[in-house]
Structures are given as structure tokens and as C-alpha cells.
Design a protein around this motif. Structure first.
Motif, PDB file in Angstrom:
ATOM      1  N   ILE A 221      22.051  67.164   4.071  1.00  0.00           N
ATOM      2  CA  ILE A 221      21.507  68.445   3.623  1.00  0.00           C
ATOM      3  C   ILE A 221      22.330  68.986   2.461  1.00  0.00           C
ATOM      4  O   ILE A 221      21.781  69.425   1.437  1.00  0.00           O
TER       5      ILE A 221
ATOM      6  N   SER B 212      12.163  66.131   4.927  1.00  0.00           N
ATOM      7  CA  SER B 212      12.730  67.306   4.268  1.00  0.00           C
ATOM      8  C   SER B 212      12.156  67.492   2.868  1.00  0.00           C
ATOM      9  O   SER B 212      11.838  68.618   2.467  1.00  0.00           O
TER      10      SER B 212
ATOM     11  N   ILE C 282      14.185  73.473   1.801  1.00  0.00           N
ATOM     12  CA  ILE C 282      14.827  72.461   2.643  1.00  0.00           C
ATOM     13  C   ILE C 282      15.848  73.121   3.571  1.00  0.00           C
ATOM     14  O   ILE C 282      15.923  72.803   4.770  1.00  0.00           O
TER      15      ILE C 282
ATOM     16  N   GLY D 216      14.463  61.022   7.489  1.00  0.00           N
ATOM     17  CA  GLY D 216      14.602  62.468   7.418  1.00  0.00           C
ATOM     18  C   GLY D 216      14.504  62.993   6.000  1.00  0.00           C
ATOM     19  O   GLY D 216      14.051  64.123   5.778  1.00  0.00           O
TER      20      GLY D 216
ATOM     21  N   ALA E 247      15.569  73.323   7.601  1.00  0.00           N
ATOM     22  CA  ALA E 247      16.659  72.782   8.415  1.00  0.00           C
ATOM     23  C   ALA E 247      17.157  73.823   9.415  1.00  0.00           C
ATOM     24  O   ALA E 247      17.485  73.491  10.561  1.00  0.00           O
TER      25      ALA E 247
ATOM     26  N   GLU F 135      14.125  64.726  11.377  1.00  0.00           N
ATOM     27  CA  GLU F 135      14.328  65.808  10.399  1.00  0.00           C
ATOM     28  C   GLU F 135      15.770  66.247  10.504  1.00  0.00           C
ATOM     29  O   GLU F 135      16.335  66.344  11.598  1.00  0.00           O
ATOM     30  N   TRP F 136      16.399  66.500   9.363  1.00  0.00           N
ATOM     31  CA  TRP F 136      17.844  66.716   9.342  1.00  0.00           C
ATOM     32  C   TRP F 136      18.274  67.894  10.206  1.00  0.00           C
ATOM     33  O   TRP F 136      19.284  67.822  10.902  1.00  0.00           O
TER      34      TRP F 136
END
Length: 302
Positions: free
Chosen positions: A277, A102, A232, A98, A236, A251-252
């Protein structure tokens, strides 16, 4: 006896530090910026070598270990250090991969916004009032809409996937670069060295790209560094709403969305992507603050 004459020997003054060394000295005065740079470097290395560092494939499912606890919790094991998600996929591997997704989104948005922002900003400053008014009003229109709402609108029109996420976030953050470079370029055009270049016969394109632009890059570089973290976060948020990168991409934001129903029963499924994150964004912002201080002499410590 004749008195001995004293001969003064000139002492060579130390050579001034190179520009790179001077920059690092100014940057390293901010300990938070150095710590942020270290963390960002670790995240970048994890993203680059994810295929070798991650213990498992991010999409491999272990049916015998659905929502397995982390190694430090009751029932956890060293097989899955951070546990598994609701489909039996290794959380550590998905977090590492991830980081690649990102950072790819953040750097892509920053790069595209930087290039287009430079071109439009220089166009506003050099191509006359009509171009300036048109571009400026379009940027004002984009900024008038809340960033997340505009990103959702763009993704809803183009369709939810990774590339369209990058396009949407680029459109959202483009006005920052355009307005910043336009203001810097217009200020530089009023200075004497630009007038001297015009008198010397420098053409308009060479004047803008080789004379004016290098003197406008310092604030733009700082904005680009901070823009990575903003991109980012925005990606997210789109992933959390189901409009970003689509499963099974690690992906976060998407990982947060998949785990929100287990926030009470298995809180690590939400906590770990959130911490990833948070740590990455804060580290980039700290490094960006140090970069701003190093590039702006007024911000340096005496």
C-alpha cells in the motif's frame, strides 16, 4: 578584381517539439515523478498479468505450510518467496492479485468521480444559480462529514462488498471534482474567447463541452491522478475494518486485517501488505506531482 559578394544563407530554425515530447521533457525534469511512474507501471503490469506472474492461485491453501516464513528468514524456502498466511495461502500470489483489486477500486472511483464531477461542475456553472446552490450545498454536506466515517456509513447501509466499497469511496471523493471543475469553468466563462463564442452563436451545450471544458481539464487530470491513491487508501481502510472486499478476495486492506493478530509472532504478514500500500500510494503521488508540474507552466523549472 571584383570583390566577391558574400551571400547569406538562411539557417532553418529547429522545429518546436511536439506537445507530447514537450510534456515528457517537463515531466522528466522531476526525477521523483519518473521513479514513481516506473513503480506504478510495474504495479500495473503485475495487476494485468497476475494470472501468469503469480506462482500460485491467491485462494489455494497449502495445509503443510501454514504461516511459512519468507525465503530469507529461518525456515523459509524458495517454494514460497514471501511466505504464507494463516490459512496457508501464498503471500506473493495474494499481493500480486491484490494489486489488481486495489487498482481496480482506485481507477473505478476515479473514473466515476471524474465523469459525474464534470457533469455536475458544468451544470453549476451553466444552469443558473438555483442548480449551483443546490449542488454546491450537497457537496458541502458531504465534505462536512469525515471521509472515513461517511464511507463506513454508506457501506453499512448498502452492505460490505467490493462494488459497495467503490460506491462509498466515490461519494466521499466526488465533491473534490465538482468544486474544482465548477471554479475552473466559472473562471473560463469570464474570458474573451467565451464571449466571442457566444457572439458567434455557439449553443450552450457546445459552449460548455467543446469550448470551456478542454481548458479546465489540466487541474482535473492532476486531481484524478492523485485521487487514485486516495481511493486505494480509503478502500484499504474499509477492508481493514471488514467493510471492504470480503474474503477470500485478495485485497491489501483485508490482508492487513487478517494478519493483525500475528503482528508479533509473524510480522511479515502485516509488513508486506502495508509496504505494498505504501509503495503504490507514494509512487502515484510522486507521479501526480510530476504531472501537475508538467501541465502547469508556472511550476516548470527554468
Amino acid at each position: 578584381m571584383a570583390e566577391a559578394q558574400l551571400v547569406s544563407v538562411p539557417v532553418a530554425s529547429p522545429a518546436p517539439p511536439s506537445p507530447l515530447r514537450a510534456f515528457w521533457q517537463a515531466f522528466s525534469e522531476n526525477r521523483g515523478a519518473v521513479a514513481g511512474l516506473v513503480v506504478v507501471s510495474i504495479v500495473v503490469l503485475l495487476a494485468l498479468f497476475a494470472d501468469w506472474i503469480a506462482p500460485h492461485s491467491p485462494t489455494e491453501q497449502f495445509r503443510d505450510a501454514i504461516r511459512a516464513a519468507p525465503a530469507w528468514a529461518d525456515g523459509g524456502s524458495a517454494r514460497f518467496l514471501l511466505g504464507t498466511d494463516s490459512l496457508g495461502r501464498d503471500m506473493l500470489s495474494r499481493l500480486i492479485h491484490g494489486a489488481r483489486v486495489s487498482l481496480f477500486i482506485g481507477l473505478s472511483v476515479m473514473g466515476v468521480s471524474f465523469v459525474i464531477g464534470v457533469l455536475l461542475g458544468l451544470a453549476c456553472a451553466s444552469l443558473g444559480q438555483v442548480v449551483d446552490v443546490v449542488v454546491t450545498r450537497v457537496m458541502d454536506l458531504i465534505m462536512a462529514v469525515p471521509s472515513l466515517v461517511l464511507a463506513i456509513l454508506v457501506v453499512a447501509v448498502l452492505g460490505p462488498n467490493l462494488i459497495n466499497t467503490i460506491v462509498a469511496v466515490t461519494i466521499v471523493y466526488l465533491p473534490r471534482y465538482v468544486r474544482l471543475l465548477r471554479a475552473s469553468a466559472m473562471a473560463e466563462l469570464q474570458k474573451d474567447y467565451v464571449t466571442a463564442a457566444k457572439v458567434a452563436g455557439v449553443g450552450p451545450w457546445r459552449l460548455m463541452f467543446t469550448t470551456v471544458l478542454p481548458n479546465c481539464l489540466a487541474p482535473l487530470i492532476v486531481q484524478a491522478a492523485l485521487g487514485v491513491s486516495d481511493a486505494i487508501l480509503e478502500a484499504a481502510a474499509l477492508g481493514f475494518l471488514g467493510l471492504g472486499a470480503q474474503p477470500p478476495t485478495a485485497e491489501w486492506g483485508t490482508m492487513l486485517a487478517d494478519a493483525r493478530e500475528f503482528i508479533r509472532s509473524d510480522p511479515w504478514l502485516v509488513t508486506l501488505p502495508g509496504l505494498a500500500i505504501l509503495t503504490t500510494v507514494v509512487s502515484i503521488n510522486l507521479a501526480g506531482d510530476g504531472l501537475r508540474d508538467a501541465l502547469d507552466p508556472k511550476m516548470r523549472k527554468t
